[in-house]
Motif scaffolding. Structure first.
Motif, PDB file in Angstrom:
ATOM      1  N   GLU A 208       0.825  -1.211   0.000  1.00 55.43           N
ATOM      2  CA  GLU A 208       0.000   0.000   0.000  1.00 55.43           C
ATOM      3  C   GLU A 208       0.856   1.257   0.000  1.00 55.43           C
ATOM      4  OE1 GLU A 208      -4.023  -1.160   2.411  1.00 55.43           O
ATOM      5  OE2 GLU A 208      -2.138  -1.193   3.549  1.00 55.43           O
ATOM      6  N   VAL A 209       1.954   1.214   0.726  1.00 53.53           N
ATOM      7  CA  VAL A 209       2.851   2.366   0.771  1.00 53.53           C
ATOM      8  C   VAL A 209       3.546   2.535  -0.577  1.00 53.53           C
ATOM      9  CG1 VAL A 209       4.827   3.423   1.943  1.00 53.53           C
ATOM     10  CG2 VAL A 209       3.169   2.088   3.260  1.00 53.53           C
TER      11      VAL A 209
ATOM     12  N   GLN B  34       1.093   4.102  -2.932  1.00 54.36           N
ATOM     13  CA  GLN B  34       0.942   5.531  -2.640  1.00 54.36           C
ATOM     14  C   GLN B  34       2.107   6.317  -3.228  1.00 54.36           C
ATOM     15  OE1 GLN B  34      -1.512   7.445  -0.989  1.00 54.36           O
ATOM     16  NE2 GLN B  34      -0.259   9.112  -1.796  1.00 54.36           N
TER      17      GLN B  34
ATOM     18  N   ARG C  66       1.899   6.574  -6.968  1.00 57.57           N
ATOM     19  CA  ARG C  66       0.902   7.588  -7.359  1.00 57.57           C
ATOM     20  C   ARG C  66       1.473   8.994  -7.202  1.00 57.57           C
ATOM     21  NH1 ARG C  66      -2.602   4.166  -4.767  1.00 57.57           N
ATOM     22  NH2 ARG C  66      -2.499   5.326  -2.808  1.00 57.57           N
ATOM     23  N   ASP C  67       2.148   9.248  -6.071  1.00 55.24           N
ATOM     24  CA  ASP C  67       2.739  10.568  -5.851  1.00 55.24           C
ATOM     25  C   ASP C  67       3.809  10.872  -6.897  1.00 55.24           C
ATOM     26  OD1 ASP C  67       1.132  11.176  -3.682  1.00 55.24           O
ATOM     27  OD2 ASP C  67       2.628  10.593  -2.184  1.00 55.24           O
TER      28      ASP C  67
ATOM     29  N   CYS D 226       4.825   8.806   3.087  1.00 59.40           N
ATOM     30  CA  CYS D 226       3.839   8.001   2.359  1.00 59.40           C
ATOM     31  C   CYS D 226       3.191   6.977   3.286  1.00 59.40           C
ATOM     32  CB  CYS D 226       4.472   7.329   1.147  1.00 59.40           C
ATOM     33  SG  CYS D 226       4.765   8.487  -0.200  1.00 59.40           S
TER      34      CYS D 226
ATOM     35  N   LYS E 244       0.632   8.854   5.242  1.00 61.38           N
ATOM     36  CA  LYS E 244      -0.558   9.146   4.439  1.00 61.38           C
ATOM     37  C   LYS E 244      -1.486   7.936   4.369  1.00 61.38           C
ATOM     38  CE  LYS E 244       1.206  12.446   1.021  1.00 61.38           C
ATOM     39  NZ  LYS E 244       1.440  12.568  -0.434  1.00 61.38           N
ATOM     40  N   VAL E 245      -0.894   6.761   4.105  1.00 63.01           N
ATOM     41  CA  VAL E 245      -1.693   5.540   3.984  1.00 63.01           C
ATOM     42  C   VAL E 245      -2.322   5.194   5.331  1.00 63.01           C
ATOM     43  CG1 VAL E 245      -1.618   3.065   3.481  1.00 63.01           C
ATOM     44  CG2 VAL E 245      -0.359   4.670   2.034  1.00 63.01           C
TER      45      VAL E 245
ATOM     46  N   ARG F  68      -5.261   7.481   5.990  1.00 63.82           N
ATOM     47  CA  ARG F  68      -6.391   7.143   5.126  1.00 63.82           C
ATOM     48  C   ARG F  68      -7.090   5.870   5.616  1.00 63.82           C
ATOM     49  NH1 ARG F  68      -4.064   7.756   0.511  1.00 63.82           N
ATOM     50  NH2 ARG F  68      -3.328   5.653   0.258  1.00 63.82           N
ATOM     51  N   LYS F  69      -6.321   4.870   6.045  1.00 63.28           N
ATOM     52  CA  LYS F  69      -6.922   3.613   6.532  1.00 63.28           C
ATOM     53  C   LYS F  69      -7.662   3.818   7.853  1.00 63.28           C
ATOM     54  CE  LYS F  69      -5.088  -0.388   6.160  1.00 63.28           C
ATOM     55  NZ  LYS F  69      -4.286  -1.592   6.051  1.00 63.28           N
TER      56      LYS F  69
END
Length: 102
Positions: free
Chosen positions: A17-18, A21, A24-25, A91, A94-95, A98-99
């Protein structure tokens, strides 16, 4: 350098997941890159190498802005490696947020 990469365990975000992320960034800052490594320390080194390329293209500030890094925390003697650790940890944060808060 002492790697201060956050350890993933329990209900924290998975490394995948990291990685997603950060990819994507990177893409949103104009840099497409897919990570090949699977261990945290290897990923830090892999990103540090990619950061050198991003910097040579003049796109580093866009990535730093996108990820939201405090450049005052970067160790200038090991610039790319230090920045890589900060980016990975941001990152992860951030994840995690969000979770836990979406």
């Amino acid at each position: 350098m002492d790697f201060q990469f956050s350890v993933l365990k329990g209900d924290e975000p998975t490394l995948a997941e990291v990685i997603a992320q950060l990819e994507r960034d990177l893409e949103m800052s104009g840099n497409t890159y897919r990570f090949k490594k699977s261990q945290a320390e290897d990923l830090i080194t892999e990103l540090a190498d990619e950061l050198k390329l991003i910097e040579s293209k003049g796109q580093l500030s866009s990535l730093v802005y996108r990820v939201d890094i405090n450049m005052n925390k970067v160790d200038l003697e090991q610039f790319h490696l230090s920045l890589s650790v900060l980016i990975w940890n941001r990152c992860l944060q951030k994840v995690w947020f969000r979770k836990n808060y979406d």
